[in-house]
Design a protein around this motif. Structure first.
Motif, mmCIF file in Angstrom:
data_model
loop_
_atom_site.group_PDB
_atom_site.id
_atom_site.type_symbol
_atom_site.label_atom_id
_atom_site.label_comp_id
_atom_site.label_asym_id
_atom_site.label_seq_id
_atom_site.Cartn_x
_atom_site.Cartn_y
_atom_site.Cartn_z
ATOM 1 N N TRP A 420 -7.883 58.701 -82.637
ATOM 2 C CA TRP A 420 -7.822 57.859 -81.444
ATOM 3 C C TRP A 420 -6.809 56.731 -81.613
ATOM 4 O O TRP A 420 -6.065 56.427 -80.685
ATOM 5 C CB TRP A 420 -9.219 57.319 -81.137
ATOM 6 N N PHE A 421 -6.796 56.108 -82.766
ATOM 7 C CA PHE A 421 -5.839 55.033 -83.071
ATOM 8 C C PHE A 421 -5.165 55.355 -84.393
ATOM 9 O O PHE A 421 -5.815 55.281 -85.437
ATOM 10 C CB PHE A 421 -6.559 53.677 -83.167
ATOM 11 N N PRO A 422 -3.923 55.774 -84.429
ATOM 12 C CA PRO A 422 -2.907 55.678 -83.382
ATOM 13 C C PRO A 422 -2.445 57.038 -82.869
ATOM 14 O O PRO A 422 -1.338 57.128 -82.333
ATOM 15 C CB PRO A 422 -1.775 55.003 -84.129
ATOM 16 N N MET A 423 -3.226 58.121 -83.064
ATOM 17 C CA MET A 423 -2.733 59.443 -82.669
ATOM 18 C C MET A 423 -2.818 59.659 -81.162
ATOM 19 O O MET A 423 -1.951 60.319 -80.588
ATOM 20 C CB MET A 423 -3.515 60.531 -83.402
ATOM 21 N N ILE A 424 -3.849 59.136 -80.502
ATOM 22 C CA ILE A 424 -3.927 59.197 -79.039
ATOM 23 C C ILE A 424 -3.270 57.961 -78.441
ATOM 24 O O ILE A 424 -2.357 58.062 -77.622
ATOM 25 C CB ILE A 424 -5.384 59.343 -78.569
ATOM 26 N N VAL A 425 -3.740 56.783 -78.832
ATOM 27 C CA VAL A 425 -3.099 55.539 -78.388
ATOM 28 C C VAL A 425 -1.997 55.229 -79.396
ATOM 29 O O VAL A 425 -2.258 54.727 -80.486
ATOM 30 C CB VAL A 425 -4.115 54.387 -78.306
ATOM 31 N N GLY A 426 -0.759 55.536 -79.023
ATOM 32 C CA GLY A 426 0.343 55.581 -79.989
ATOM 33 C C GLY A 426 1.015 54.254 -80.242
ATOM 34 O O GLY A 426 2.220 54.104 -79.998
ATOM 35 N N SER A 427 0.272 53.276 -80.741
ATOM 36 C CA SER A 427 0.862 51.975 -81.060
ATOM 37 C C SER A 427 1.825 52.107 -82.235
ATOM 38 O O SER A 427 1.813 53.093 -82.971
ATOM 39 C CB SER A 427 -0.238 50.965 -81.384
ATOM 40 N N ASN A 428 2.623 51.088 -82.404
ATOM 41 C CA ASN A 428 3.609 51.064 -83.486
ATOM 42 C C ASN A 428 2.937 50.518 -84.741
ATOM 43 O O ASN A 428 2.988 49.326 -85.031
ATOM 44 C CB ASN A 428 4.807 50.199 -83.099
ATOM 45 N N GLU A 429 2.301 51.409 -85.497
ATOM 46 C CA GLU A 429 1.569 50.966 -86.686
ATOM 47 C C GLU A 429 2.498 50.508 -87.797
ATOM 48 O O GLU A 429 2.073 49.845 -88.739
ATOM 49 C CB GLU A 429 0.640 52.075 -87.181
ATOM 50 N N ARG A 430 3.778 50.852 -87.714
ATOM 51 C CA ARG A 430 4.743 50.329 -88.683
ATOM 52 C C ARG A 430 4.843 48.811 -88.583
ATOM 53 O O ARG A 430 5.085 48.123 -89.572
ATOM 54 C CB ARG A 430 6.122 50.948 -88.426
ATOM 55 N N ARG A 431 4.671 48.287 -87.364
ATOM 56 C CA ARG A 431 4.823 46.850 -87.143
ATOM 57 C C ARG A 431 3.492 46.141 -86.924
ATOM 58 O O ARG A 431 3.340 44.974 -87.278
ATOM 59 C CB ARG A 431 5.732 46.606 -85.927
ATOM 60 N N HIS A 432 2.529 46.808 -86.305
ATOM 61 C CA HIS A 432 1.273 46.159 -85.917
ATOM 62 C C HIS A 432 0.104 46.963 -86.467
ATOM 63 O O HIS A 432 -0.571 47.700 -85.734
ATOM 64 C CB HIS A 432 1.187 46.044 -84.393
ATOM 65 N N ALA A 433 -0.166 46.808 -87.751
ATOM 66 C CA ALA A 433 -1.153 47.667 -88.414
ATOM 67 C C ALA A 433 -2.561 47.445 -87.895
ATOM 68 O O ALA A 433 -3.389 48.357 -87.948
ATOM 69 C CB ALA A 433 -1.103 47.441 -89.924
ATOM 70 N N PHE A 434 -2.866 46.252 -87.379
ATOM 71 C CA PHE A 434 -4.236 46.017 -86.926
ATOM 72 C C PHE A 434 -4.573 46.887 -85.716
ATOM 73 O O PHE A 434 -5.748 47.192 -85.471
ATOM 74 C CB PHE A 434 -4.454 44.536 -86.602
ATOM 75 N N MET A 435 -3.555 47.313 -84.944
ATOM 76 C CA MET A 435 -3.815 48.180 -83.803
ATOM 77 C C MET A 435 -4.116 49.608 -84.242
ATOM 78 O O MET A 435 -4.548 50.439 -83.442
ATOM 79 C CB MET A 435 -2.623 48.178 -82.846
ATOM 80 N N ASP A 436 -3.883 49.874 -85.507
ATOM 81 C CA ASP A 436 -4.163 51.172 -86.122
ATOM 82 C C ASP A 436 -5.429 51.049 -86.969
ATOM 83 O O ASP A 436 -6.504 51.510 -86.603
ATOM 84 C CB ASP A 436 -2.934 51.577 -86.936
ATOM 85 N N GLU A 437 -5.345 50.373 -88.089
ATOM 86 C CA GLU A 437 -6.459 50.300 -89.031
ATOM 87 C C GLU A 437 -7.610 49.440 -88.519
ATOM 88 O O GLU A 437 -8.780 49.773 -88.716
ATOM 89 C CB GLU A 437 -5.969 49.769 -90.382
ATOM 90 N N GLY A 438 -7.298 48.321 -87.881
ATOM 91 C CA GLY A 438 -8.362 47.454 -87.392
ATOM 92 C C GLY A 438 -9.152 48.091 -86.267
ATOM 93 O O GLY A 438 -10.392 48.087 -86.270
ATOM 94 N N PHE A 439 -8.440 48.664 -85.273
ATOM 95 C CA PHE A 439 -9.134 49.309 -84.160
ATOM 96 C C PHE A 439 -9.979 50.479 -84.663
ATOM 97 O O PHE A 439 -11.103 50.692 -84.201
ATOM 98 C CB PHE A 439 -8.118 49.824 -83.137
ATOM 99 N N ASN A 440 -9.432 51.239 -85.595
ATOM 100 C CA ASN A 440 -10.151 52.408 -86.092
ATOM 101 C C ASN A 440 -11.366 52.015 -86.923
ATOM 102 O O ASN A 440 -12.436 52.622 -86.814
ATOM 103 C CB ASN A 440 -9.211 53.295 -86.901
#
Length: 683
Positions: A420-440
């Motif tokens: 779901w985060f970030p494979m469906i909601v494709g945020s830029n985890e290279r720059r904003h890791a909390f939108m990847d690891e934190g959301f998940n």
């Protein structure tokens, strides 16, 4: 089921009789006023990204579709391939060059990653060998010049690629050594019966061209990704005794699976319990395979994905069970394929509290996240028991064959949550890791509560509440540490000692505070689901998320975004005295008569704010007779004052006054948050 932060709704507490009375003589210090000031977000709203946090009316996104033919040579540990990239330029710009990512170059000893993080690289290789790059025009291929810089490749086009939906076909031929053990990104893992090939970031992939900075070409240093969406068809040729599992659907089972294996897969598609497709005995029996010599080519198809990965080995035990999800639309002339939860692992990983339960965990994670947040969009979900890096890719995750018990559940659920985060909601985890690891981490902490009546709850590992298991206590040292980075710090600038504590833990705990202390589950869940729907298979930024949640939830959350994400602020409250008062007597009535009855008598509780993160805080008064009253002090109460006086009707002697009685707020100093008046003297 126990919640992390039991939410006390405002409707239970906000009544006129309990209205707060700010002390007019106590004005907020000037240093506190920026808490409520206007927050200028990093990315301005425009026609591409709206002020509501939704994609704007002119939002665009480029697309990359892949057709890949690859082959593993196990004798040389070399992976070779040819690919055709169909690239569609939906931007308003004409592109004179293309940029591709060559992640395997990270393993070169002269790479930026190797030099910057030498401890991350026990294995090395020469990276990608790019044999040929051609552009297809009129059905013919023409070589085009390219240059490689670290983990990036620039391809020069003979003429600019026009925007607004124009496309091209690029062909790339390549090979690279498969590195040995390293973190699961790409690895060869030896086990008792042979080797496991964990193949990821394995083919040249298009960089993202977006409305924020054009080509996003950060060098790959070993952490996360930012990729375009499209459809990928890929083929993997391996020796006859290998089993391959990967992202997407296997489209030629008749060419690679025995009749027994196909029958078992059909049985698994009807079963909520795992069915063994390849048993431990099959691993040792050459006759269990479709062929006894040569090679087999496994073909997979995946739509609406930003990446694909796979695993190949002769040692796999393989089991599967059905996913209780609606069938995906089938291609014309084909039957809908069953959707399966799968696990593959070596024989030594089996066990009743080990990988025998993996598919049970996979099935729960996919079904729970689908019902709670957004439907899982792909055919299968695979858990690989290999090196043990704990790494996610669309449709497949790489975990450790030695994991078991709660750790296997937590790592499986966490890595699959990345779907779901970030494979469906494709945020830029290279720059904003909390939108990847934190959301998940946020969504998988709730999954721990949900699974099997809380069998593995609460979640407690390196990613969430790592010290005591109590998030309100464990986060305090992070908030108060002078050298701790903020959540908005670019991902690769976060020191390793804070990577889990800030990116994962603080990122997740902030959403829990938002859900259970600020908005309440109903408002939060509706807004968060709407955010996922709006940005599914798109590229949101932190600014988009902040705007969306404020707009959709109907709450100005500027103070929270500033304090939790841009700063490391914390709440700090203290009780500041208690007084008793009686109503003024009516004209002609003796004062002693009014006071003696106790009717209309009140107590006033003083509360002082000494922090900058102004989370709503509960004040609870308990009387000696067991009566209780609670009041939620909202954030706005501190807009102009740092002291409040809250009045309650008398119920006799007070037993205790407590701020944040459930201790759900991350308050560093609780010494002044409880007031216990002396018991009245008895004659």
């Amino acid at each position: 089921m126990r919640s992390f932060f039991p939410f006390l709704g405002l409707a239970l507490c906000l009544t006129p009789a309990f209205a707060a009375r700010p002390a007019p003589s106590q004005s907020m210090p000037l240093a506190m006023r920026p808490v409520f000031d206007t927050l200028v977000l990093p990315d301005a709203a425009n026609i591409w990204r709206s002020g509501s946090g939704r994609p704007g009316p002119a939002y665009w996104q480029n697309r990359a579709d892949y057709r890949i033919e690859s082959r593993i040579d196990p004798d040389k540990a070399v992976l070779s391939g040819t690919e055709t990239i169909t690239y569609t330029n939906n931007s308003p710009d004409a592109l004179d060059v293309l940029w591709l990512q060559l992640d395997q170059n990270m393993y070169r000893k002269d790479s930026r990653s190797w030099i910057a993080y030498p401890d991350w690289h026990p294995a090395s290789s020469e990276g990608f060998v790019i044999e040929r790059v051609t552009l297809e025009e009129g059905g013919k291929e023409h070589p085009v010049p390219f240059r490689i810089d670290d983990t990036r490749m620039q391809v020069s086009l003979p003429s600019p690629l026009a925007g607004s939906g124009h496309g091209l076909k690029l062909h790339v031929t390549w090979h690279h050594q498969i590195p040995g053990l390293w973190g699961g990104r790409t690895a060869v893992t030896p086990v008792k019966d042979g080797k496991i090939y964990e193949i990821a970031q394995w083919y040249p992939r298009m960089s993202v061209y977006d409305d924020l900075r054009g080509w996003d070409t950060l060098p790959y240093l070993g952490q996360e990704f930012y990729l375009e969406y499209g459809t990928t068809d890929y083929a993997v040729t391996v020796p006859w005794n290998f089993t391959v599992v990967g992202s997407g659907a296997l489209v030629n089972p008749q060419d690679v699976l025995s009749a027994t294996e196909r029958a078992r897969l059909a049985e698994a598609s009807r079963s909520d319990k795992r069915v063994l497709i390849r048993t431990p005995e099959d691993v040792l029996d050459p006759a269990s395979h479709l062929a006894r010599s040569g090679e087999k080519t496994w073909r997979f198809h995946m739509e609406n994905t930003r990446d694909v990965a796979f695993a190949a080995s002769p040692v796999f035990v393989w089991d599967a069970a059905r996913l209780d999800l609606p069938a995906l639309p089938a291609a014309k002339g084909q039957k809908p394929q069953p959707r399966l939860a799968m696990s593959v692992y070596p024989r030594e990983g089996a066990g009743p509290q080990a990988w025998d339960r993996s598919t049970e965990y996979v099935k729960h994670a996919i079904e729970y996240f689908s019902s709670q947040w957004y439907p899982y969009p792909w055919p299968n979900a695979v858990n690989l028991g290999g090196h043990g890096a704990g790494m996610e890719y669309p449709g497949i995750v790489f975990d450790g064959w030695q994991d078991k018990n709660d750790m296997l559940f937590w790592i499986t659920t966490h890595e699959l949550g990345h779907g779901w985060f970030p494979m469906i909601v494709g945020s830029n985890e290279r720059r904003h890791a909390f939108m990847d690891e934190g959301f998940n981490t946020f969504i998988d902490a709730y999954a721990s509560q949900h699974f099997n009546h809380g069998e593995y709850a609460p979640k407690k590992d390196a990613e969430f509440a790592p010290e005591t298991g109590d998030p309100a206590k464990d986060i305090v040292p992070v908030l108060t540490a002078a050298d701790a980075p903020s959540l908005m710090m670019p991902s690769e600038l976060v020191p390793e000692k804070y990577r889990h504590k800030v990116t994962y833990f603080k990122g997740a705990y902030g959403l829990m505070l938002l859900r259970e202390k600020i908005l309440g589950p109903d408002r939060f869940d509706a807004a968060f689901r709407a955010y996922i729907r709006a940005w599914a298979f798109k590229h949101p930024t932190p600014s988009d998320f902040f705007r969306f949640m404020s707009s959709e939830a109907g709450e100005d959350l500027t103070w929270f975004w500033r304090g939790w994400y841009f700063e490391n602020w914390w709440p700090q409250y203290r009780l500041d005295g208690m007084t008793h008062s009686a109503p003024k007597p009516e004209q002609g009535q003796p004062a002693s008569t009014a006071a003696g009855t106790g009717a209309g008598n009140t107590i006033a509780i003083g509360v002082r704010n000494e922090g900058k993160l102004l989370l709503p805080v509960v004040l609870r008064v308990t009387w000696q007779d067991g009566t209780k009253a609670e009041r939620v002090i909202p954030t706005e109460a501190w807009a102009l004052h740092d002291r409040l006086s809250l009045s309650f009707p008398e119920h006799g002697p007070v037993k205790s006054v407590v701020l944040d009685p459930d201790q759900g707020l991350p308050v560093p100093d609780r010494s002044a948050m409880t007031l216990t008046p002396p018991e009245p003297a008895h004659p």
